[in-house]
Structures are given as C-alpha cells and as structure tokens.
Motif scaffolding. Structure first.
Motif, PDB file in Angstrom:
ATOM      1  N   LYS A  32       0.818  -1.208   0.000  1.00  0.00           N
ATOM      2  CA  LYS A  32       0.000   0.000   0.000  1.00  0.00           C
ATOM      3  C   LYS A  32       0.856   1.264   0.000  1.00  0.00           C
ATOM      4  O   LYS A  32       0.480   2.278  -0.587  1.00  0.00           O
ATOM      5  CB  LYS A  32      -0.933  -0.011   1.210  1.00  0.00           C
ATOM      6  N   SER A  33       2.007   1.196   0.667  1.00  0.00           N
ATOM      7  CA  SER A  33       2.881   2.367   0.750  1.00  0.00           C
ATOM      8  C   SER A  33       3.469   2.745  -0.610  1.00  0.00           C
ATOM      9  O   SER A  33       3.958   3.858  -0.783  1.00  0.00           O
ATOM     10  CB  SER A  33       4.004   2.110   1.753  1.00  0.00           C
ATOM     11  N   ALA A  34       3.426   1.807  -1.567  1.00  0.00           N
ATOM     12  CA  ALA A  34       3.988   2.066  -2.901  1.00  0.00           C
ATOM     13  C   ALA A  34       2.946   2.625  -3.863  1.00  0.00           C
ATOM     14  O   ALA A  34       3.264   2.915  -5.017  1.00  0.00           O
ATOM     15  CB  ALA A  34       4.590   0.785  -3.477  1.00  0.00           C
ATOM     16  N   ILE A  35       1.712   2.758  -3.382  1.00  0.00           N
ATOM     17  CA  ILE A  35       0.615   3.258  -4.227  1.00  0.00           C
ATOM     18  C   ILE A  35       0.334   4.713  -3.890  1.00  0.00           C
ATOM     19  O   ILE A  35      -0.007   5.043  -2.761  1.00  0.00           O
ATOM     20  CB  ILE A  35      -0.669   2.437  -4.018  1.00  0.00           C
ATOM     21  N   GLN A  36       0.509   5.576  -4.860  1.00  0.00           N
ATOM     22  CA  GLN A  36       0.168   6.990  -4.671  1.00  0.00           C
ATOM     23  C   GLN A  36      -1.246   7.196  -5.205  1.00  0.00           C
ATOM     24  O   GLN A  36      -1.459   7.243  -6.414  1.00  0.00           O
ATOM     25  CB  GLN A  36       1.162   7.883  -5.410  1.00  0.00           C
ATOM     26  N   VAL A  37      -2.219   7.275  -4.302  1.00  0.00           N
ATOM     27  CA  VAL A  37      -3.615   7.431  -4.715  1.00  0.00           C
ATOM     28  C   VAL A  37      -3.839   8.867  -5.174  1.00  0.00           C
ATOM     29  O   VAL A  37      -3.682   9.814  -4.398  1.00  0.00           O
ATOM     30  CB  VAL A  37      -4.574   7.068  -3.573  1.00  0.00           C
ATOM     31  N   LEU A  38      -4.220   9.017  -6.447  1.00  0.00           N
ATOM     32  CA  LEU A  38      -4.385  10.351  -7.032  1.00  0.00           C
ATOM     33  C   LEU A  38      -5.783  10.916  -6.808  1.00  0.00           C
ATOM     34  O   LEU A  38      -5.973  12.128  -6.874  1.00  0.00           O
ATOM     35  CB  LEU A  38      -4.084  10.299  -8.525  1.00  0.00           C
ATOM     36  N   GLY A  39      -6.741  10.038  -6.558  1.00  0.00           N
ATOM     37  CA  GLY A  39      -8.089  10.523  -6.331  1.00  0.00           C
ATOM     38  C   GLY A  39      -9.123   9.469  -6.664  1.00  0.00           C
ATOM     39  O   GLY A  39      -8.794   8.367  -7.114  1.00  0.00           O
ATOM     40  N   GLU A  40     -10.386   9.828  -6.432  1.00  0.00           N
ATOM     41  CA  GLU A  40     -11.506   8.914  -6.695  1.00  0.00           C
ATOM     42  C   GLU A  40     -12.226   9.337  -7.961  1.00  0.00           C
ATOM     43  O   GLU A  40     -12.488  10.511  -8.191  1.00  0.00           O
ATOM     44  CB  GLU A  40     -12.476   8.925  -5.517  1.00  0.00           C
ATOM     45  N   MET A  41     -12.538   8.352  -8.782  1.00  0.00           N
ATOM     46  CA  MET A  41     -13.257   8.596 -10.028  1.00  0.00           C
ATOM     47  C   MET A  41     -14.761   8.553  -9.818  1.00  0.00           C
ATOM     48  O   MET A  41     -15.245   8.240  -8.736  1.00  0.00           O
ATOM     49  CB  MET A  41     -12.869   7.523 -11.058  1.00  0.00           C
ATOM     50  N   ILE A  75     -19.812   0.059  -7.451  1.00  0.00           N
ATOM     51  CA  ILE A  75     -18.386  -0.117  -7.730  1.00  0.00           C
ATOM     52  C   ILE A  75     -17.722   1.248  -7.711  1.00  0.00           C
ATOM     53  O   ILE A  75     -18.013   2.100  -8.563  1.00  0.00           O
ATOM     54  CB  ILE A  75     -18.143  -0.780  -9.102  1.00  0.00           C
ATOM     55  N   LYS A  76     -16.853   1.465  -6.746  1.00  0.00           N
ATOM     56  CA  LYS A  76     -16.101   2.712  -6.682  1.00  0.00           C
ATOM     57  C   LYS A  76     -14.680   2.467  -7.169  1.00  0.00           C
ATOM     58  O   LYS A  76     -14.105   1.399  -6.947  1.00  0.00           O
ATOM     59  CB  LYS A  76     -16.103   3.277  -5.262  1.00  0.00           C
ATOM     60  N   CYS A  77     -14.135   3.487  -7.832  1.00  0.00           N
ATOM     61  CA  CYS A  77     -12.819   3.344  -8.454  1.00  0.00           C
ATOM     62  C   CYS A  77     -11.892   4.475  -8.027  1.00  0.00           C
ATOM     63  O   CYS A  77     -12.296   5.639  -7.989  1.00  0.00           O
ATOM     64  CB  CYS A  77     -12.960   3.341  -9.979  1.00  0.00           C
ATOM     65  N   PHE A  78     -10.663   4.104  -7.733  1.00  0.00           N
ATOM     66  CA  PHE A  78      -9.629   5.067  -7.365  1.00  0.00           C
ATOM     67  C   PHE A  78      -8.481   4.953  -8.367  1.00  0.00           C
ATOM     68  O   PHE A  78      -8.169   3.866  -8.850  1.00  0.00           O
ATOM     69  CB  PHE A  78      -9.123   4.795  -5.945  1.00  0.00           C
ATOM     70  N   VAL A  79      -7.874   6.091  -8.676  1.00  0.00           N
ATOM     71  CA  VAL A  79      -6.741   6.111  -9.600  1.00  0.00           C
ATOM     72  C   VAL A  79      -5.461   6.103  -8.777  1.00  0.00           C
ATOM     73  O   VAL A  79      -5.288   6.915  -7.868  1.00  0.00           O
ATOM     74  CB  VAL A  79      -6.788   7.354 -10.508  1.00  0.00           C
ATOM     75  N   GLY A  80      -4.578   5.163  -9.095  1.00  0.00           N
ATOM     76  CA  GLY A  80      -3.328   5.042  -8.353  1.00  0.00           C
ATOM     77  C   GLY A  80      -2.113   5.116  -9.257  1.00  0.00           C
ATOM     78  O   GLY A  80      -2.091   4.514 -10.334  1.00  0.00           O
ATOM     79  N   TRP A  81      -1.124   5.858  -8.827  1.00  0.00           N
ATOM     80  CA  TRP A  81       0.139   6.004  -9.557  1.00  0.00           C
ATOM     81  C   TRP A  81       1.188   5.137  -8.866  1.00  0.00           C
ATOM     82  O   TRP A  81       1.335   5.186  -7.644  1.00  0.00           O
ATOM     83  CB  TRP A  81       0.539   7.468  -9.578  1.00  0.00           C
ATOM     84  N   LEU A  82       1.875   4.317  -9.659  1.00  0.00           N
ATOM     85  CA  LEU A  82       2.891   3.414  -9.127  1.00  0.00           C
ATOM     86  C   LEU A  82       4.259   3.863  -9.630  1.00  0.00           C
ATOM     87  O   LEU A  82       4.799   3.308 -10.592  1.00  0.00           O
ATOM     88  CB  LEU A  82       2.607   1.973  -9.567  1.00  0.00           C
ATOM     89  N   PRO A  83       4.833   4.882  -8.998  1.00  0.00           N
ATOM     90  CA  PRO A  83       6.055   5.494  -9.535  1.00  0.00           C
ATOM     91  C   PRO A  83       7.281   4.585  -9.490  1.00  0.00           C
ATOM     92  O   PRO A  83       8.199   4.744 -10.298  1.00  0.00           O
ATOM     93  CB  PRO A  83       6.254   6.725  -8.638  1.00  0.00           C
ATOM     94  N   ASP A  84       7.292   3.634  -8.569  1.00  0.00           N
ATOM     95  CA  ASP A  84       8.483   2.805  -8.398  1.00  0.00           C
ATOM     96  C   ASP A  84       8.264   1.345  -8.768  1.00  0.00           C
ATOM     97  O   ASP A  84       9.084   0.483  -8.434  1.00  0.00           O
ATOM     98  CB  ASP A  84       8.962   2.889  -6.939  1.00  0.00           C
TER      99      ASP A  84
END
Length: 210
Positions: A83-92, A102-111
């Motif tokens: 979870k610490s590697a997921i940068q949650v950008l927001g909820e769609m 069904i709720k969706c979140f956008v996650g950035w995985l920089p590493d």
C-alpha cells in the motif's frame, strides 16, 4: 409528540441506498513504460469468476473497511504491491446498479516495474496499454435489452392493470474496445472510458484558460 420523535430521527439520519447493493472497489493503476504512462490491467484466472476477462485490481468491501481501503488491500493481495507504494491520485466517478456499487480510485505506481509484479492465483497475467491509446480511441457501444420476467405467484391483483401492466424492459449500453490480444469490455471498459473522458475534459478546460 410523534412528530418530535420523527424530527429527531430524521435530523440524525444519514441517507443511503434503500436497496442493499453489494459494495466493490477497484483501483485503476498507472505505471510508466518506456517514459510513457500506461494503464495496468489484470487477466482473471480460472480460480475466479469470469476467467480470461480483463479487470482492474479490486474486489468486495469487507467488514467496516472503506472503499479505498478495500481497493488498496486488493491491489496488494493480487499484485504484491504494498500500500505504501501506491500513490492514490483521487476517486473517479463510480458505477451504481440495483445489485452493486463499484467505486474506483486512480493510483500512480512510480516505483513499480510491470516485470517485477507478483500476481497471486486469482490473476493469470497482467498487461498494460498506453494511456494515449484511450485518449485517441473511443470504445464502441452495443445495446442489450433485458426483459422482465415474473414469478408464477406474482401478486398481479395488488397492482393497477393486473397482469396487463406495462412493464418497461431495461436497455443497457455496453462498451467494447477492440484490442488485438485482450478483451476489454463491460464495467472495466466503462471505467477506462470515463477516465479518458476526464483527462480530455480537464485538459480542454486548461487550454481554454491559456
């Protein structure tokens, strides 16, 4: 007085759906591939329902966890990404039907590197698609018609019109992307399409302000 009691009840009530939908959460992962942003997808294995279909990491909301907690937990379980590697950008925007939310979140995985992912037994494979592909290609929508069927003991005598009541059939539009090697349709395609629309809409607004 009864009205005072009703007033007290309503003042403290938090509205919710009357129907008891099952709650699900998914995460739309973004990764970098060759300096371009890609959307990461899973291919469902034979160990789960709808094997071979394309999906996002996700699943049912458990206990008292939030939608976001469910999405990041499923991401960690299915792909081995902490979870610490997921940068949650927001909820769609989310999907609501009579049976589920069904709720969706956008996650950035920089590493995270796609080749280093460790899918569990629910995931047959993973693949990515360039975000630019979805910004430049629209899905094609097809319509299905769902016909109402009633039980033999349905109480027609309790409704106006009886067994001549004019029921409405449900028309549902389902999006399909034409990918060469993978299936992408249904809810996953809906979420993908809405995400691409959000990017294009916001980009257009920014351009107007320049």
């Amino acid at each position: 007085m009864m009205i005072d009691k009703i007033t007290e009840i309503m003042a403290g009530h938090q509205s919710n759906a009357i129907t008891k939908q099952k709650k699900y959460a998914v995460l739309l992962p973004l990764v970098k591939v060759d300096d371009a942003i890609h959307v990461l997808y899973e291919v469902r294995s034979n160990r789960v329902s709808q094997p071979g279909e394309t999906s996002f990491p996700g699943g049912a909301v458990e206990g008292d966890e939030s939608f976001l907690e469910a999405a990041t937990r499923e991401m960690e379980e299915e792909l081995g990404i902490e979870k610490s590697a997921i940068q949650v950008l927001g909820e769609m925007d989310y999907i609501v039907t009579q049976t589920h939310i069904i709720k969706c979140f956008v996650g950035w995985l920089p590493d995270s590197e796609v080749v280093d992912l460790k899918p569990n037994e629910e995931v047959a494979a993973v693949f990515t698609m360039p975000l630019d592909y979805f910004l430049n290609h629209e899905p094609k929508y097809y319509e299905v018609r769902l016909k109402m069927e009633r039980d033999d003991n349905f109480p027609f005598e309790l409704i106006s019109g009886g067994n001549q009541y004019k029921w409405r059939n449900i028309n549902q539009r389902i999006p399909f992307y034409d990918l060469t090697d993978h299936y992408l349709w249904g809810y996953t395609a809906h979420i993908t399409h809405r995400f691409s629309e959000l990017i294009k809409e916001e980009t257009a607004e920014i351009e107007k302000l320049k």
